[in-house]
Design an enzyme around this catalytic site. Sequence first.
Site, PDB file in Angstrom:
ATOM      1  N   HIS A   1      37.136   1.451   5.287  1.00 11.93           N
ATOM      2  CA  HIS A   1      38.412   0.915   4.788  1.00 11.93           C
ATOM      3  C   HIS A   1      39.587   1.816   5.125  1.00 11.93           C
ATOM      4  O   HIS A   1      40.724   1.370   5.134  1.00 11.93           O
ATOM      5  CB  HIS A   1      38.313   0.717   3.270  1.00 11.93           C
ATOM      6  CG  HIS A   1      37.347  -0.363   2.913  1.00 11.93           C
ATOM      7  ND1 HIS A   1      37.726  -1.653   2.685  1.00 11.93           N
ATOM      8  CD2 HIS A   1      36.002  -0.354   2.794  1.00 11.93           C
ATOM      9  CE1 HIS A   1      36.663  -2.394   2.429  1.00 11.93           C
ATOM     10  NE2 HIS A   1      35.603  -1.622   2.495  1.00 11.93           N
TER      11      HIS A   1
ATOM     12  N   ASP B   1      47.512   4.712   6.523  1.00 14.40           N
ATOM     13  CA  ASP B   1      46.766   3.856   5.586  1.00 14.40           C
ATOM     14  C   ASP B   1      45.785   3.004   6.378  1.00 14.40           C
ATOM     15  O   ASP B   1      46.111   2.566   7.485  1.00 14.40           O
ATOM     16  CB  ASP B   1      47.749   2.928   4.845  1.00 14.40           C
ATOM     17  CG  ASP B   1      47.303   2.657   3.422  1.00 14.40           C
ATOM     18  OD1 ASP B   1      46.094   2.726   3.168  1.00 14.40           O
ATOM     19  OD2 ASP B   1      48.171   2.378   2.567  1.00 14.40           O
TER      20      ASP B   1
HETATM   21  O1  F6P Z   1      39.541   2.798   1.023  1.00 13.82           O
HETATM   22  C1  F6P Z   1      40.211   3.453   0.056  1.00 13.82           C
HETATM   23  C2  F6P Z   1      39.720   3.172  -1.341  1.00 13.82           C
HETATM   24  O2  F6P Z   1      38.355   3.453  -1.501  1.00 13.82           O
HETATM   25  C3  F6P Z   1      40.029   1.738  -1.742  1.00 13.82           C
HETATM   26  O3  F6P Z   1      38.955   0.869  -1.561  1.00 13.82           O
HETATM   27  C4  F6P Z   1      40.473   1.861  -3.153  1.00 13.82           C
HETATM   28  O4  F6P Z   1      41.571   1.056  -3.410  1.00 13.82           O
HETATM   29  C5  F6P Z   1      40.927   3.270  -3.312  1.00 13.82           C
HETATM   30  O5  F6P Z   1      40.438   4.001  -2.213  1.00 13.82           O
HETATM   31  C6  F6P Z   1      40.543   3.799  -4.676  1.00 13.82           C
HETATM   32  O6  F6P Z   1      39.924   5.010  -4.650  1.00 13.82           O
HETATM   33  P1  F6P Z   1      39.066   5.573  -5.852  1.00 13.82           P
HETATM   34  O7  F6P Z   1      37.821   4.752  -5.935  1.00 13.82           O
HETATM   35  O8  F6P Z   1      38.803   6.984  -5.491  1.00 13.82           O
HETATM   36  O9  F6P Z   1      39.914   5.437  -7.078  1.00 13.82           O
END
Ligand code: F6P
Length: 512
Positions: A208, A416
């Site tokens: 992602h 991003d």
């Molecule tokens: O890809 C980045 C990501 O894992 C997203 O899926 C998500 O919105 C964000 O980071 C949230 O991160 P965390 O799970 O560390 O709060």
Amino acid sequence: MPKDYAEREALAGVQPAVNSGGMRMASEAGSAIEEQQDQRPVAVARASISGSPRRLVVVSNRVGPISRSKAAQGGLAVAIRAALEKAGGIWFGYSGSISERPSDTPRLELDGNITAATLDLTRRDYDEYYIGFANRVLWPLFHYRPSLIDFTRRDLAGYLRVNRRFARALAPMLEPGDLIWVHDYHLIPFGECLRELGCRQPIGFFLHTPFPAAELMRLLPNHHELVTALCAYDLVGFQTASDLAGFRDYLMRWGGGEDLGGGAIRAFSRIVHAGVFPVGIDVDTIAAQAEAAETSRQMRRLTDSIRDRVLLIGVDRIDYSKGLPARFAAYSHLLEQYPQARGRTVLMQIAPPSRSDVPEYREIRRTLEAAAGSINGRYAEFDWTPLRYLNKSFNHRILMGFYRAARIGLVTPYRDGMNLVAKEYLASQRSEDPGILVLSCFAGAAHELTEAVLVNPFDREGMAEAIWNGLEMPLEERKERWAAMMGTLRRNDTTAWRERYLEALAAAGAGR
Ligand code: F6P
């Protein structure tokens, strides 16, 4: 042989990915699951629905919520839940809880044809795997912030340990016809761990976040192992062509890569398929939410408080990758250089705190508090506050309404993976009077949304100018740009994303 083998040897203190007892431990975990199933009528193995050729097993660090009533209303969790609902299956990952002696048998929760299977982490695992290696090494590296990397072998060992433990817990739950879809940087070695446990099902990975340029990747002390682990997947999916190019370039230069055509590459003596699958949104659902929010109390309170001023909106987790200090600086520059904007614009920045256990996140929060205070201190009038800075999150529907009320959506990260805020902002607009998306050229979304007002977040003056031009943009041009981008959003929506990915995964894994 790639030169980096020498560097790899230097990390000999790190344990191999799976110890020789892997299979034995897997079968122990398997019998534990059978016992659990005997006690509870939760039939994981029967989660697949008729008519769907293959059961789906999604693996991600965060899981759920899976229940329809509690399910997230936007973003990625919705897309994953929808994929699972269609095929039936398991969503496996971290429970979000820390416990002193976590069980190696997943906790099961069933909702319709979806089973959530989750494991707790110990404090040490959480610190080393999630805080340490995932968020203080891979996150800054993948977001082009190498100076923020804090690599330790201890954290790397924790990262590998949790990946192995998760794989051993999932392996006994798998059925031969399953498609396994692993998500994101927390779980890169997971597929290789499953392979070492004897899993032969198609296993795919989707990143992602961005994937860095090959030279940047080489800063990671264990880059060789990590990229080799990616090659254990049948299919590796990226958000953009730039991310794919970084991966391919690495394989060609450092993995003895050979392009086999059709997206297949032979590297590190393995064959991996790689492709671009930009994450999308459910356009109609978002548009309906935004329209429904128009009559909500919160939306009325917002528009009453803005009065005849123009609302600019930003919505980002507090994260140094989001470019918030630069956005604030650009807004400040706008107020300085375009005095007509004073008293006429309001920037509402919604910034819920995130990963506050990571020191760099506490630091960026302090920086933003100071910057917000300084803008308001400098420009506010007794009847106008230029910047509304809110450290809280909002219900997704309300947020879509806020997007609809904003003439400009500011999505200006330094880097991003995709950024679904950009897409949701567009889908929330009124067709007869759409707003303007000011978008960083370093957000994955910029690869698709080329009709946005594209900016370089490192150019404060350029961003201020772009915002000003946006404020002045005639309705006809706003409509044209918006209609073109809506066409793209519809073509690459959330259904297209998962169907394209899962078809490609089934095809890539077919020869196994
Ligand atoms: O890809 C980045 C990501 O894992 C997203 O899926 C998500 O919105 C964000 O980071 C949230 O991160 P965390 O799970 O560390 O709060």
